[in-house]
Design a protein around this motif. Structure first.
Motif, PDB file in Angstrom:
ATOM      1  N   TYR A 118      -1.663   8.489   2.573  1.00  0.00           N
ATOM      2  CA  TYR A 118      -0.301   8.122   2.852  1.00  0.00           C
ATOM      3  C   TYR A 118      -0.092   6.531   2.386  1.00  0.00           C
ATOM      4  CZ  TYR A 118       0.283  12.466   5.159  1.00  0.00           C
ATOM      5  OH  TYR A 118       0.248  13.790   5.692  1.00  0.00           O
ATOM      6  N   MET A 119       0.885   6.318   1.621  1.00  0.00           N
ATOM      7  CA  MET A 119       0.920   5.069   1.143  1.00  0.00           C
ATOM      8  C   MET A 119       2.271   4.702   0.237  1.00  0.00           C
ATOM      9  SD  MET A 119      -1.684   3.036  -1.503  1.00  0.00           S
ATOM     10  CE  MET A 119      -1.579   4.092  -2.775  1.00  0.00           C
ATOM     11  N   ILE A 120       2.697   3.553   0.465  1.00  0.00           N
ATOM     12  CA  ILE A 120       4.133   3.240  -0.183  1.00  0.00           C
ATOM     13  C   ILE A 120       3.527   1.755  -0.953  1.00  0.00           C
ATOM     14  CG2 ILE A 120       6.340   2.565  -0.405  1.00  0.00           C
ATOM     15  CD1 ILE A 120       6.675   4.520   2.198  1.00  0.00           C
ATOM     16  N   ILE A 121       3.980   1.681  -2.166  1.00  0.00           N
ATOM     17  CA  ILE A 121       3.921   0.260  -2.879  1.00  0.00           C
ATOM     18  C   ILE A 121       5.354  -0.002  -3.572  1.00  0.00           C
ATOM     19  CG2 ILE A 121       2.785  -1.003  -4.761  1.00  0.00           C
ATOM     20  CD1 ILE A 121       0.513   0.750  -4.566  1.00  0.00           C
ATOM     21  N   SER A 122       5.916  -0.937  -3.013  1.00  0.00           N
ATOM     22  CA  SER A 122       7.184  -1.273  -3.487  1.00  0.00           C
ATOM     23  C   SER A 122       7.300  -2.959  -4.201  1.00  0.00           C
ATOM     24  CB  SER A 122       8.166  -1.175  -2.384  1.00  0.00           C
ATOM     25  OG  SER A 122       7.817  -2.004  -1.239  1.00  0.00           O
ATOM     26  N   GLY A 123       8.127  -3.207  -4.729  1.00  0.00           N
ATOM     27  CA  GLY A 123       8.263  -4.415  -5.277  1.00  0.00           C
ATOM     28  C   GLY A 123       9.293  -4.657  -6.362  1.00  0.00           C
ATOM     29  N   THR A 124       9.191  -4.860  -7.400  1.00  0.00           N
ATOM     30  CA  THR A 124      10.376  -5.231  -8.556  1.00  0.00           C
ATOM     31  C   THR A 124       9.789  -5.142  -9.756  1.00  0.00           C
ATOM     32  OG1 THR A 124       9.763  -7.604  -8.697  1.00  0.00           O
ATOM     33  CG2 THR A 124      11.376  -7.128  -7.175  1.00  0.00           C
ATOM     34  N   THR A 125      10.637  -4.708 -10.754  1.00  0.00           N
ATOM     35  CA  THR A 125      10.325  -4.439 -12.015  1.00  0.00           C
ATOM     36  C   THR A 125      10.247  -5.780 -12.848  1.00  0.00           C
ATOM     37  OG1 THR A 125      12.554  -4.193 -12.773  1.00  0.00           O
ATOM     38  CG2 THR A 125      11.334  -2.097 -12.077  1.00  0.00           C
ATOM     39  N   GLY A 126       9.555  -5.604 -13.958  1.00  0.00           N
ATOM     40  CA  GLY A 126       9.468  -6.829 -14.865  1.00  0.00           C
ATOM     41  C   GLY A 126      10.835  -7.334 -15.288  1.00  0.00           C
ATOM     42  N   VAL A 135      10.031   1.091  -6.497  1.00  0.00           N
ATOM     43  CA  VAL A 135       9.094   1.655  -5.619  1.00  0.00           C
ATOM     44  C   VAL A 135       8.098   2.345  -6.640  1.00  0.00           C
ATOM     45  CG1 VAL A 135       8.004   3.405  -3.941  1.00  0.00           C
ATOM     46  CG2 VAL A 135      10.171   2.241  -3.520  1.00  0.00           C
ATOM     47  N   LEU A 136       6.693   1.758  -6.619  1.00  0.00           N
ATOM     48  CA  LEU A 136       5.809   2.300  -7.721  1.00  0.00           C
ATOM     49  C   LEU A 136       4.920   3.473  -7.116  1.00  0.00           C
ATOM     50  CD1 LEU A 136       4.258   1.752 -10.197  1.00  0.00           C
ATOM     51  CD2 LEU A 136       2.735   0.393  -8.929  1.00  0.00           C
ATOM     52  N   VAL A 137       4.606   3.690  -5.806  1.00  0.00           N
ATOM     53  CA  VAL A 137       4.106   4.926  -5.341  1.00  0.00           C
ATOM     54  C   VAL A 137       4.864   5.191  -3.917  1.00  0.00           C
ATOM     55  CG1 VAL A 137       1.843   5.785  -4.036  1.00  0.00           C
ATOM     56  CG2 VAL A 137       1.890   4.153  -6.131  1.00  0.00           C
ATOM     57  N   THR A 138       5.107   6.137  -3.928  1.00  0.00           N
ATOM     58  CA  THR A 138       6.049   6.758  -2.809  1.00  0.00           C
ATOM     59  C   THR A 138       5.180   8.061  -2.008  1.00  0.00           C
ATOM     60  OG1 THR A 138       7.983   6.254  -3.736  1.00  0.00           O
ATOM     61  CG2 THR A 138       8.294   7.591  -1.975  1.00  0.00           C
ATOM     62  N   GLN A 139       4.316   7.856  -1.028  1.00  0.00           N
ATOM     63  CA  GLN A 139       3.695   8.743  -0.621  1.00  0.00           C
ATOM     64  C   GLN A 139       3.578   8.653   1.269  1.00  0.00           C
ATOM     65  OE1 GLN A 139       0.262   9.577  -4.194  1.00  0.00           O
ATOM     66  NE2 GLN A 139      -0.350   8.850  -2.397  1.00  0.00           N
ATOM     67  N   PRO A 140       4.788   8.597   1.694  1.00  0.00           N
ATOM     68  CA  PRO A 140       5.097   8.050   2.793  1.00  0.00           C
ATOM     69  C   PRO A 140       4.475   9.170   3.939  1.00  0.00           C
ATOM     70  CG  PRO A 140       7.018   9.016   2.239  1.00  0.00           C
ATOM     71  CD  PRO A 140       6.086   9.006   1.076  1.00  0.00           C
ATOM     72  N   PHE A 141       4.108   8.567   5.216  1.00  0.00           N
ATOM     73  CA  PHE A 141       3.613   9.244   6.247  1.00  0.00           C
ATOM     74  C   PHE A 141       4.714  10.274   6.775  1.00  0.00           C
ATOM     75  CE2 PHE A 141       0.872  10.932   9.464  1.00  0.00           C
ATOM     76  CZ  PHE A 141       1.431  10.635  10.871  1.00  0.00           C
ATOM     77  N   PRO A 142       4.497  11.645   6.578  1.00  0.00           N
ATOM     78  CA  PRO A 142       5.537  12.446   7.110  1.00  0.00           C
ATOM     79  C   PRO A 142       5.612  13.023   8.729  1.00  0.00           C
ATOM     80  CG  PRO A 142       4.213  13.887   6.078  1.00  0.00           C
ATOM     81  CD  PRO A 142       3.602  12.400   6.020  1.00  0.00           C
ATOM     82  N   GLY A 143       4.669  12.430   9.437  1.00  0.00           N
ATOM     83  CA  GLY A 143       4.555  13.094  10.731  1.00  0.00           C
ATOM     84  C   GLY A 143       3.318  13.859  10.955  1.00  0.00           C
ATOM     85  N   TRP A 144       2.627  14.200   9.861  1.00  0.00           N
ATOM     86  CA  TRP A 144       1.532  15.044   9.814  1.00  0.00           C
ATOM     87  C   TRP A 144       0.371  14.823   9.016  1.00  0.00           C
ATOM     88  CZ3 TRP A 144      -0.676  17.292   5.400  1.00  0.00           C
ATOM     89  CH2 TRP A 144       0.354  17.422   4.513  1.00  0.00           C
ATOM     90  N   TYR A 145      -0.760  15.075   9.125  1.00  0.00           N
ATOM     91  CA  TYR A 145      -2.043  14.601   8.619  1.00  0.00           C
ATOM     92  C   TYR A 145      -3.262  15.467   8.468  1.00  0.00           C
ATOM     93  CZ  TYR A 145      -3.546  13.451  13.291  1.00  0.00           C
ATOM     94  OH  TYR A 145      -3.984  13.565  14.604  1.00  0.00           O
ATOM     95  N   SER A 146      -4.048  15.615   7.494  1.00  0.00           N
ATOM     96  CA  SER A 146      -5.085  16.510   7.468  1.00  0.00           C
ATOM     97  C   SER A 146      -6.327  15.949   7.608  1.00  0.00           C
ATOM     98  CB  SER A 146      -5.195  16.836   5.737  1.00  0.00           C
ATOM     99  OG  SER A 146      -3.996  17.463   5.489  1.00  0.00           O
ATOM    100  N   ALA A 147      -6.641  14.641   7.396  1.00  0.00           N
ATOM    101  CA  ALA A 147      -8.046  13.815   8.084  1.00  0.00           C
ATOM    102  C   ALA A 147      -7.903  12.576   7.864  1.00  0.00           C
ATOM    103  CB  ALA A 147      -9.012  14.274   6.685  1.00  0.00           C
ATOM    104  N   GLY A 148      -8.895  11.924   8.327  1.00  0.00           N
ATOM    105  CA  GLY A 148      -8.855  10.355   8.081  1.00  0.00           C
ATOM    106  C   GLY A 148     -10.397   9.919   7.834  1.00  0.00           C
ATOM    107  N   VAL A 149     -10.428   8.858   6.951  1.00  0.00           N
ATOM    108  CA  VAL A 149     -11.909   8.274   6.414  1.00  0.00           C
ATOM    109  C   VAL A 149     -11.697   6.668   6.801  1.00  0.00           C
ATOM    110  CG1 VAL A 149     -12.168  10.154   4.744  1.00  0.00           C
ATOM    111  CG2 VAL A 149     -10.722   8.090   4.052  1.00  0.00           C
ATOM    112  N   PRO A 150     -12.762   6.228   6.719  1.00  0.00           N
ATOM    113  CA  PRO A 150     -12.888   4.702   7.113  1.00  0.00           C
ATOM    114  C   PRO A 150     -12.702   3.751   5.770  1.00  0.00           C
ATOM    115  CG  PRO A 150     -15.058   5.740   6.823  1.00  0.00           C
ATOM    116  CD  PRO A 150     -14.208   6.745   6.726  1.00  0.00           C
ATOM    117  N   CYS A 151     -12.015   2.694   6.088  1.00  0.00           N
ATOM    118  CA  CYS A 151     -11.936   1.703   4.881  1.00  0.00           C
ATOM    119  C   CYS A 151     -12.060   0.245   5.188  1.00  0.00           C
ATOM    120  CB  CYS A 151     -10.541   2.156   4.393  1.00  0.00           C
ATOM    121  SG  CYS A 151      -9.067   1.661   5.795  1.00  0.00           S
ATOM    122  N   GLU A 152     -13.247   0.087   6.342  1.00  0.00           N
ATOM    123  CA  GLU A 152     -13.386  -1.068   6.572  1.00  0.00           C
ATOM    124  C   GLU A 152     -14.532  -1.696   5.608  1.00  0.00           C
ATOM    125  OE1 GLU A 152     -16.211   1.269   8.937  1.00  0.00           O
ATOM    126  OE2 GLU A 152     -14.242   1.563   8.212  1.00  0.00           O
TER     127      GLU A 152
END
Length: 209
Positions: free
Chosen positions: A187-195, A24-41
């Motif tokens: 809130y985001m997770i990026i997972s994969g494999t190492t080189g 896992v490169l980035v571990t920022q999972p959604f824990p069930g609470w949030y502070s805000a929301g913003v658009p990303c379209e």
């Protein structure tokens, strides 16, 4: 601007799903609470970015986000990209960019701001190799002309940096602090494999050629 803020935290049951990949490169999972929301379209050119710090060569294969959609429903594709770091912010140039359509949606039972929110799991078809020791920024937007909201959090000690926001498809960036007056993170997770994983697998295959 470009934000929907809450006057209080909202708590939901967290999603217990773990990444499908070992690394896992980035571990920022959604824990069930949030502070805000913003658009990303993509329609207005909106894009969000979070920092990444690979300690070894890393192949990002899967991204998880927590996004909300209006009456138009979920979207069919996402634009993903990586930019190098420039003095603590994305530099404005993509060294890798792709449009991804291998998507799984899981309803998290949250409806707010006229949007229904989902745990969104996207597989990257042809991922880049992120170089060890080279800070970079993962950038994303939903391919849509309708509003797509992304859940954010603040006051998260241990998370590397605040997110950045673009209104011109990633050509220029503003920090969440300068845009909305608060240091938010996605809130985001990026997972994969190492080189090492990839090269080791290549060596194994050579044994059978």
């Amino acid at each position: 601007m470009y934000t929907w803020l809450l006057s209080a935290s909202v708590v939901l049951a967290p999603n217990p799903m773990l990444p499908a990949y070992d690394d896992v490169l980035v571990t920022q999972p959604f824990p069930g609470w949030y502070s805000a929301g913003v658009p990303c379209e993509s329609g207005p050119g909106f894009m969000l970015s979070e920092d990444c710090h690979p300690t070894t060569d890393f192949v990002p294969s899967q991204v998880e986000l927590w996004l909300g959609f209006g009456s138009q429903g979920t979207v069919d594709s996402y634009n993903f990209g990586f930019q190098l770091d420039q003095s603590g912010s994305p530099e404005g140039l993509f060294f890798w960019f792709g449009t991804e359509s291998d998507i799984v949606y899981e309803d998290i039972g949250l409806s707010v701001w006229g949007l229904d929110f989902f745990h969104v799991i996207v597989t990257i078809a042809d991922p880049p190799v992120l170089a060890a020791g080279q800070p970079c920024w993962f950038c994303f937007q939903a391919v849509s002309s309708s509003t797509v909201g992304c859940l954010l959090a603040n006051n998260n000690p241990g998370w590397d940096s605040m997110c950045f926001f673009s209104s011109d498809n990633g050509e220029s960036w503003q920090s969440s602090q300068s845009t909305w007056g608060t240091s938010y993170a996605v809130y985001m997770i990026i997972s994969g494999t190492t080189g090492l994983d990839r090269s080791t697998w290549g060596s194994i295959k050579e044994c059978f050629i």
